[in-house]
Scaffold this motif. Structure first.
Motif, PDB file in Angstrom:
ATOM      1  N   HIS A  14       0.955  -1.164   0.544  1.00 13.64           N
ATOM      2  CA  HIS A  14       0.207  -0.052  -0.018  1.00 13.64           C
ATOM      3  C   HIS A  14       0.587   1.258   0.023  1.00 13.64           C
ATOM      4  O   HIS A  14       2.116   1.526   0.543  1.00 13.64           O
ATOM      5  N   ILE A  15       0.068   2.659  -0.327  1.00 12.91           N
ATOM      6  CA  ILE A  15       1.650   3.057  -0.373  1.00 12.91           C
ATOM      7  C   ILE A  15       1.340   4.423   0.301  1.00 12.91           C
ATOM      8  O   ILE A  15       2.694   4.914   0.700  1.00 12.91           O
ATOM      9  N   ASP A  16       0.207   3.971   1.585  1.00  6.50           N
ATOM     10  CA  ASP A  16       0.973   4.588   2.817  1.00  6.50           C
ATOM     11  C   ASP A  16       2.160   4.435   3.729  1.00  6.50           C
ATOM     12  O   ASP A  16       2.816   4.793   4.354  1.00  6.50           O
ATOM     13  N   ASP A  17       2.630   3.075   3.152  1.00  5.59           N
ATOM     14  CA  ASP A  17       3.090   1.898   3.972  1.00  5.59           C
ATOM     15  C   ASP A  17       4.575   1.909   3.821  1.00  5.59           C
ATOM     16  O   ASP A  17       5.768   2.566   3.542  1.00  5.59           O
ATOM     17  N   LEU A  18       4.520   2.454   1.973  1.00  2.00           N
ATOM     18  CA  LEU A  18       5.246   3.099   0.661  1.00  2.00           C
ATOM     19  C   LEU A  18       5.921   4.311   1.353  1.00  2.00           C
ATOM     20  O   LEU A  18       7.593   4.051   2.115  1.00  2.00           O
ATOM     21  N   ARG A  19       5.192   4.728   2.195  1.00  5.54           N
ATOM     22  CA  ARG A  19       5.855   6.661   1.997  1.00  5.54           C
ATOM     23  C   ARG A  19       6.692   6.263   3.895  1.00  5.54           C
ATOM     24  O   ARG A  19       7.854   6.748   4.097  1.00  5.54           O
ATOM     25  N   LYS A  20       6.084   4.880   4.369  1.00  5.90           N
ATOM     26  CA  LYS A  20       6.418   5.455   6.052  1.00  5.90           C
ATOM     27  C   LYS A  20       8.467   4.613   5.728  1.00  5.90           C
ATOM     28  O   LYS A  20       8.892   4.711   6.981  1.00  5.90           O
ATOM     29  N   PHE A  21       8.297   3.522   5.289  1.00  3.88           N
ATOM     30  CA  PHE A  21       9.583   2.723   4.744  1.00  3.88           C
ATOM     31  C   PHE A  21      10.020   3.010   4.180  1.00  3.88           C
ATOM     32  O   PHE A  21      11.716   2.595   3.693  1.00  3.88           O
ATOM     33  N   ALA A  22       9.645   4.163   3.044  1.00  2.00           N
ATOM     34  CA  ALA A  22      11.078   4.370   2.109  1.00  2.00           C
ATOM     35  C   ALA A  22      12.330   4.539   2.078  1.00  2.00           C
ATOM     36  O   ALA A  22      13.237   4.507   2.157  1.00  2.00           O
ATOM     37  N   LEU A  23      12.497   5.109   3.633  1.00  2.00           N
ATOM     38  CA  LEU A  23      13.658   6.605   3.530  1.00  2.00           C
ATOM     39  C   LEU A  23      13.825   5.431   4.057  1.00  2.00           C
ATOM     40  O   LEU A  23      15.884   4.711   3.877  1.00  2.00           O
ATOM     41  N   TYR A  24      13.911   4.531   5.060  1.00  2.00           N
ATOM     42  CA  TYR A  24      14.666   3.427   5.803  1.00  2.00           C
ATOM     43  C   TYR A  24      14.873   2.517   4.599  1.00  2.00           C
ATOM     44  O   TYR A  24      16.205   1.569   4.881  1.00  2.00           O
ATOM     45  N   TRP A  25      14.296   2.055   3.631  1.00  2.00           N
ATOM     46  CA  TRP A  25      15.142   0.969   3.095  1.00  2.00           C
ATOM     47  C   TRP A  25      16.177   2.188   2.524  1.00  2.00           C
ATOM     48  O   TRP A  25      17.354   0.625   2.434  1.00  2.00           O
ATOM     49  N   LEU A  26      16.453   3.308   2.122  1.00  2.00           N
ATOM     50  CA  LEU A  26      16.854   4.082   1.269  1.00  2.00           C
ATOM     51  C   LEU A  26      18.719   3.753   2.066  1.00  2.00           C
ATOM     52  O   LEU A  26      19.485   3.330   1.897  1.00  2.00           O
ATOM     53  N   LEU A  27      18.455   4.104   3.676  1.00  2.00           N
ATOM     54  CA  LEU A  27      19.245   3.737   4.627  1.00  2.00           C
ATOM     55  C   LEU A  27      19.858   2.424   4.678  1.00  2.00           C
ATOM     56  O   LEU A  27      21.086   2.414   4.956  1.00  2.00           O
ATOM     57  N   LYS A  28      19.176   1.458   4.744  1.00  2.00           N
ATOM     58  CA  LYS A  28      19.356   0.037   4.617  1.00  2.00           C
ATOM     59  C   LYS A  28      20.525  -0.738   3.890  1.00  2.00           C
ATOM     60  O   LYS A  28      21.328  -1.163   3.556  1.00  2.00           O
ATOM     61  N   THR A  29      19.887   0.097   2.374  1.00  2.00           N
ATOM     62  CA  THR A  29      20.274   0.000   1.121  1.00  2.00           C
ATOM     63  C   THR A  29      22.008   0.380   1.178  1.00  2.00           C
ATOM     64  O   THR A  29      22.849  -0.405   0.872  1.00  2.00           O
ATOM     65  N   GLN A  30      22.260   1.448   1.678  1.00  2.00           N
ATOM     66  CA  GLN A  30      23.369   1.702   0.946  1.00  2.00           C
ATOM     67  C   GLN A  30      24.148   1.288   2.260  1.00  2.00           C
ATOM     68  O   GLN A  30      25.406   1.420   2.290  1.00  2.00           O
ATOM     69  N   GLU A  31      24.266   1.092   3.558  1.00  2.00           N
ATOM     70  CA  GLU A  31      24.298   0.585   4.601  1.00  2.00           C
ATOM     71  C   GLU A  31      25.454  -1.437   4.182  1.00  2.00           C
ATOM     72  O   GLU A  31      26.131  -1.228   3.971  1.00  2.00           O
ATOM     73  N   VAL A  32      24.249  -1.879   2.866  1.00  2.00           N
ATOM     74  CA  VAL A  32      23.872  -2.727   2.541  1.00  2.00           C
ATOM     75  C   VAL A  32      26.075  -2.853   1.031  1.00  2.00           C
ATOM     76  O   VAL A  32      26.470  -3.945   1.358  1.00  2.00           O
ATOM     77  N   ARG A  33      25.431  -1.192   0.490  1.00  2.00           N
ATOM     78  CA  ARG A  33      25.915  -1.803  -0.785  1.00  2.00           C
ATOM     79  C   ARG A  33      27.258  -1.516  -0.106  1.00  2.00           C
ATOM     80  O   ARG A  33      28.252  -1.128  -1.102  1.00  2.00           O
ATOM     81  N   ALA A  63      12.883  -4.258   6.381  1.00  2.00           N
ATOM     82  CA  ALA A  63      11.542  -4.823   6.396  1.00  2.00           C
ATOM     83  C   ALA A  63      12.046  -5.681   8.209  1.00  2.00           C
ATOM     84  O   ALA A  63      10.567  -5.247   9.268  1.00  2.00           O
ATOM     85  N   ALA A  64      12.098  -5.918   8.638  1.00  2.00           N
ATOM     86  CA  ALA A  64      13.137  -7.337   9.325  1.00  2.00           C
ATOM     87  C   ALA A  64      12.676  -6.450  10.723  1.00  2.00           C
ATOM     88  O   ALA A  64      12.304  -6.531  11.114  1.00  2.00           O
ATOM     89  N   GLU A  65      13.553  -4.793  10.504  1.00  2.00           N
ATOM     90  CA  GLU A  65      13.937  -4.047  11.925  1.00  2.00           C
ATOM     91  C   GLU A  65      12.574  -3.283  11.944  1.00  2.00           C
ATOM     92  O   GLU A  65      12.507  -3.605  13.463  1.00  2.00           O
ATOM     93  N   LEU A  66      11.541  -3.298  10.937  1.00  2.00           N
ATOM     94  CA  LEU A  66      10.186  -2.601  11.231  1.00  2.00           C
ATOM     95  C   LEU A  66       9.038  -4.038  11.641  1.00  2.00           C
ATOM     96  O   LEU A  66       8.355  -3.608  11.516  1.00  2.00           O
TER      97      LEU A  66
END
Length: 284
Positions: A14-33, A63-66
């Motif tokens: 759902h778009i509302d879930d994506l809005r809440k999660f997007a920035l944290y997703w970006l942060l974790k992606t940067q850490e993995v990379r 997603a696991a952390e949240l």
């Protein structure tokens, strides 16, 4: 790892879930990379060991952390090259890895530096015809059918893209002229290399690659323009010629008619004179 759902190919949320999660997703992606020490295939499963699937791990870790839970549906996405489930109509082909059908193979990573979008009629190698497949094993047969469908769909999409860009007809005269010119240039360059008994320099190789690339739209447009101009000039010249022919024919007809009329008048005058002379002679 046990807290992570095995997700990453296709995510539907759902778009509302994506809005809440997007920035944290970006942060974790940067850490993995940034964690290049764990790029190895035996850790990430990335056969290229380049961190190019970091966003998938970033999503799963975030997603696991949240504590986001997922409903995993195996009927949405399919990897070409995998044996499909019977009766499932997959909606997404995830062609992320190499897949094969007989001697034909496809790996999108090999096409990273080849521009198929801006070169008219460029496409991937055509897959085998389905009629040539071995039907002994139905699972393998269905697997190969899906692989062929994926490759054909990609090429059909490229064809529609080039058509919408108004790429010239590959069977047109201008294309044949361009192909002949290109082949002559390539042959000339190869002859120079062979006759000079030397290795190709990077500049020469680059020149050959450019020669092999499809002709630009501007060049085709220029050819088309001059062909139209030549056609218009030829047609105009034809009209002028026909007008001159008809005009000359009309003048000749008028001249002949005038000459005949004048000749008749001359004969008539002679008869009158002779007639009067005859009358005079009779009176005498």
């Amino acid at each position: 790892p046990d807290a992570c759902d095995k997700v990453g190919g296709v995510i539907i949320m759902h778009i509302d879930d994506l809005r809440k999660f997007a920035l944290y997703w970006l942060l974790k992606t940067q850490e993995v990379r940034a964690d290049t020490e764990h790029y190895a295939t035996n850790i990430t499963g990335d056969i290229y060991q380049s961190g190019w699937i970091s966003e998938m791990y970033g999503y799963s870790f975030g997603a696991a952390e949240l504590n986001l839970r997922h409903r995993i549906d195996g009927s949405i996405m399919m990897y070409p090259g995998y044996v499909p489930q019977s009766g499932v109509n997959y909606r997404v082909f995830h062609y992320g890895l190499e897949f094969k059908v007989g001697n034909w193979t496809f790996d999108k990573a090999q096409w990273r530096f080849i521009d198929l979008v801006n070169k008219c009629w460029a496409k991937f190698p055509d897959p085998p015809d389905p009629s040539t497949l071995d039907r002994t094993n139905d699972d393998f047969y269905q697997r190969d059918l899906l692989s062929i469908e994926c490759a054909k769909t990609l090429n059909e999409a490229l064809h529609l893209h080039h058509k919408r860009r108004n790429c010239p007809d590959p069977n047109s005269l201008t294309t044949m002229i361009q192909d002949a010119t290109t082949k002559e240039k390539i042959s000339s360059k190869f002859r120079k290399i062979i006759e000079g008994n030397k290795r190709s320099s990077p500049d020469e190789i680059n020149g050959l690659q450019q020669s092999l690339s499809p002709p630009s739209d501007h060049l085709f447009s220029s050819y088309r323009f001059w062909i139209v101009v030549l056609w218009v000039v030829s047609f105009a010249g034809f009209l002028v010629l026909m007008a001159a022919v008809f005009s000359g024919s009309k003048r000749r007809k008028t001249k002949v008619k005038h000459h005949k009329s004048k000749k008749r008048s001359s004969y008539s005058g002679s008869f009158d004179v002779n007639g009067r002379n005859a009358e005079i002679s009779d009176k005498r």
